[in-house]
Enzyme design. Structure first.
Site, mmCIF file in Angstrom:
data_model
loop_
_atom_site.group_PDB
_atom_site.id
_atom_site.type_symbol
_atom_site.label_atom_id
_atom_site.label_comp_id
_atom_site.label_asym_id
_atom_site.label_seq_id
_atom_site.Cartn_x
_atom_site.Cartn_y
_atom_site.Cartn_z
ATOM 1 N N ASP A 50 2.254 -0.586 -7.076
ATOM 2 C CA ASP A 50 2.599 0.715 -7.657
ATOM 3 C C ASP A 50 3.218 0.539 -9.045
ATOM 4 O O ASP A 50 2.893 1.284 -9.975
ATOM 5 C CB ASP A 50 3.564 1.467 -6.731
ATOM 6 C CG ASP A 50 2.918 1.845 -5.400
ATOM 7 O OD1 ASP A 50 1.768 2.327 -5.425
ATOM 8 O OD2 ASP A 50 3.543 1.650 -4.348
ATOM 9 N N GLY A 88 0.535 4.170 -1.153
ATOM 10 C CA GLY A 88 -0.451 3.948 -0.112
ATOM 11 C C GLY A 88 -0.366 5.023 0.946
ATOM 12 O O GLY A 88 0.682 5.625 1.151
ATOM 13 N N SER A 89 -1.474 5.272 1.643
ATOM 14 C CA SER A 89 -1.488 6.256 2.715
ATOM 15 C C SER A 89 -1.026 5.603 4.023
ATOM 16 O O SER A 89 -0.787 4.404 4.090
ATOM 17 C CB SER A 89 -2.888 6.841 2.868
ATOM 18 O OG SER A 89 -3.228 7.577 1.704
ATOM 19 N N GLY A 90 -0.898 6.428 5.054
ATOM 20 C CA GLY A 90 -0.474 5.924 6.357
ATOM 21 C C GLY A 90 0.979 6.206 6.664
ATOM 22 O O GLY A 90 1.505 5.730 7.665
ATOM 23 N N HIS A 91 1.633 6.977 5.799
ATOM 24 C CA HIS A 91 3.072 7.242 5.952
ATOM 25 C C HIS A 91 3.363 8.709 6.237
ATOM 26 O O HIS A 91 4.449 9.195 5.969
ATOM 27 C CB HIS A 91 3.817 6.823 4.682
ATOM 28 C CG HIS A 91 3.680 5.382 4.335
ATOM 29 N ND1 HIS A 91 4.189 4.391 5.117
ATOM 30 C CD2 HIS A 91 3.079 4.762 3.279
ATOM 31 C CE1 HIS A 91 3.926 3.205 4.566
ATOM 32 N NE2 HIS A 91 3.241 3.407 3.449
ATOM 33 N N HIS A 109 5.666 -1.427 5.810
ATOM 34 C CA HIS A 109 4.317 -1.954 6.047
ATOM 35 C C HIS A 109 4.384 -3.156 6.970
ATOM 36 O O HIS A 109 3.484 -3.973 6.999
ATOM 37 C CB HIS A 109 3.652 -2.336 4.725
ATOM 38 C CG HIS A 109 3.803 -1.289 3.676
ATOM 39 N ND1 HIS A 109 4.850 -1.279 2.798
ATOM 40 C CD2 HIS A 109 3.072 -0.188 3.410
ATOM 41 C CE1 HIS A 109 4.741 -0.213 2.014
ATOM 42 N NE2 HIS A 109 3.677 0.464 2.372
#
Lengths: 334, 334
Positions: free
Chosen positions: A110, A54-57, A219
């Site tokens: 994932d 996932g993005s945002g990291h 998260h």
């Protein structure tokens, strides 16, 4: 929600559009715009290194694409797994004919999507093997390590796997080195304030002023304890009390220490935490071979830090010292 | 105050104690523990580059100490000028016998303390000349440029001055290049949320949810307008409307674009802002030669971004392309 966005549903696309412009010397886009690859990938005759999540990291995951690092990455929505097709496209983008090592973190989505992508690649005659990072100690008790999540230790796994592949190792050798890297790595996070996914518009969890969440996930997954906010030295002690006995890390060991901010915690504070951890390791006879402090693996604007330790042997040292070039990893060079 | 600290009055000392441990390959402390120098400084026969300022802007200022960059830095308290003695000690630490270029930002306390330190250095026979960065457009109107504050454009001034000194230039040549760099540079900030000095414990200014402060300074100095939060594309337009006519930047110009986060704004959002600015520059025929996006000059955990543009000529290009090594500047290499 105090954010610089246009359409909240397009943040990943706009970010990646900019990313390949800014780093055109190092990366390029592919037919699948959510798959970013090292500019010269696939490198013929080299094992390809693939990750995704996932993005945002930021800088994870795309920031670790580069020379002698990750060859291709699948970039999901914020905090959401990339679909199987995206992982498959990343495998294809990285395949230089010597097989592909898929090095990613242990999350249900994932795992499922990687499994499907690997099946598809196998059908196409691409040999793919995987290592699943599970360095986050508080996410499951000892004895149930396979349930643990992957967090900032993934960076060390990519570094080791990427270096090994660059040295000309076989797929099995790359997998063995990356597996050893993560097996020797333990992490833990402490959160001080939550973050908000742009499309949601408000935090999906809370941390009260004056409190801290010990063992928080990347998260906002609940930790093992919510307690009063403590001084850095006490938090450092908590990190060591959880991480050190789990491997265990012992007197005489040489380690990598990686302190990463989770987003909004100033780097100054991250150095203060490092300072306190360094003192404890010194007392315990654990020698720091390499240390990194900064925003290496974040969770949007979450406040907090993660502490990651990796126990080294000669092979891992050689891999950590191997030259590389990526946006997130340039500070990793000695 | 959700912070990782021990004694709030000791944050700078603890941070620097850790900093020299983590980056022992690049920097070292001096007899004055608030003065950090490039490990090999003073470099004999090279013009020394010195800066200094209040702490809380990581990686600025200490993060730009390194090879072919800043030789020594004076690290004041959070958001407070270092005293004159500290600037003087930094000058001594950088003096390789060819003079010292003191490159810093336009703040009253820094101006006063630098003047005293320069007098003292002159008495000791060290030749020191200065450049005062004033790239922050909204802090004073056109025609009163000397009143403007120095912000993230200082990084480009250090990069250019550091490269010029490394090339073997004289003090006057280094000063002229650094002066040209900042003369060709314009910056502006937009703030979305305030920050708190650890010793104070709460923010000393507010930005309401749903609002933004246009033209905010690096310490929360008031901007030119408080208005409703806008989409990134509109904010990018504001940046360009203020910055471009002020130099002016015109069709055919080649520029460096530096987007820096102010602390807690995710790097993802910074790329989105860059994306919107890049489109405007393209429309106007302004060519991006180099671009940088990340937390290059922060203000503790303030939310916001700054946009900095520098117009290039051949000399400035050569300096920007010159190799260097510092914690904050590794991403600046092409």
């Amino acid at each position: 929600m105090q954010k610089f966005v246009n359409d909240p549903s397009k943040v990943v696309d706009e970010m990646l559009e900019a990313y390949v412009k800014v780093h055109a010397d190092l990366v390029s886009t592919t037919e699948n715009e959510r798959v970013i690859k090292y500019k010269h990938a696939p490198v013929k005759g080299k094992v390809g290194i693939v990750t995704g999540g996932g993005s945002g990291h930021k800088p994870a995951f795309v920031g670790y694409v580069g020379r002698n690092m990750v060859d291709a990455v699948a970039c999901g929505e914020i905090f959401s797994s990339p679909p199987a097709q995206m992982f498959y496209d990343a495998i294809k983008a990285a395949d230089g004919g010597k097989g592909v090592a898929l090095l990613y973190g242990n999350y249900a989505g994932d795992n499922m999507n990687v499994a499907m992508a690997m099946d598809e690649a196998e059908d196409e005659g691409i040999e793919v093997k995987k290592v699943v990072a599970n360095d986050d100690v508080p996410s499951a008790p000892k004895g149930e390590e396979a349930k643990r999540r992957g967090v900032a230790g993934e960076i060390l796994m990519w570094k080791v796997g990427g270096a090994k592949a660059a040295m000309g190792a076989s797929l099995d050798e790359v997998i063995a080195a990356a597996q050893k890297a993560i097996k020797n790595t333990r992490s833990m996070g402490v959160g001080l304030a939550p973050c908000a996914i742009p499309e949601v518009g408000h935090p999906n969890f809370t941390i009260e002023e004056g409190k801290m969440e010990v063992g928080i996930g990347h998260h906002g997954e609940p930790g093992i304890e919510v307690c009063d906010l403590e001084p850095s030295a006490k938090i450092a002690q908590r990190f060591c009390n959880v991480i050190l006995p789990d491997l265990p890390f012992e007197s005489g060991d040489e380690v990598v220490v990686l302190i990463s901010g989770l987003g909004s915690t100033p780097v100054m504070e991250q150095y203060i935490v490092f300072n306190d951890i360094e003192k404890i390791l010194k007392e315990r006879g654990i020698k720091i071979y390499l240390s990194y402090v900064g925003n290496y693996f974040t969770s949007l604007e979450m406040a907090g830090v993660t502490c990651t330790l990796m126990k080294l042997d000669e092979e891992l040292k050689e891999c950590m010292d191997y030259e590389c070039d990526s946006v997130g990893m340039q500070q990793f060079q000695r």
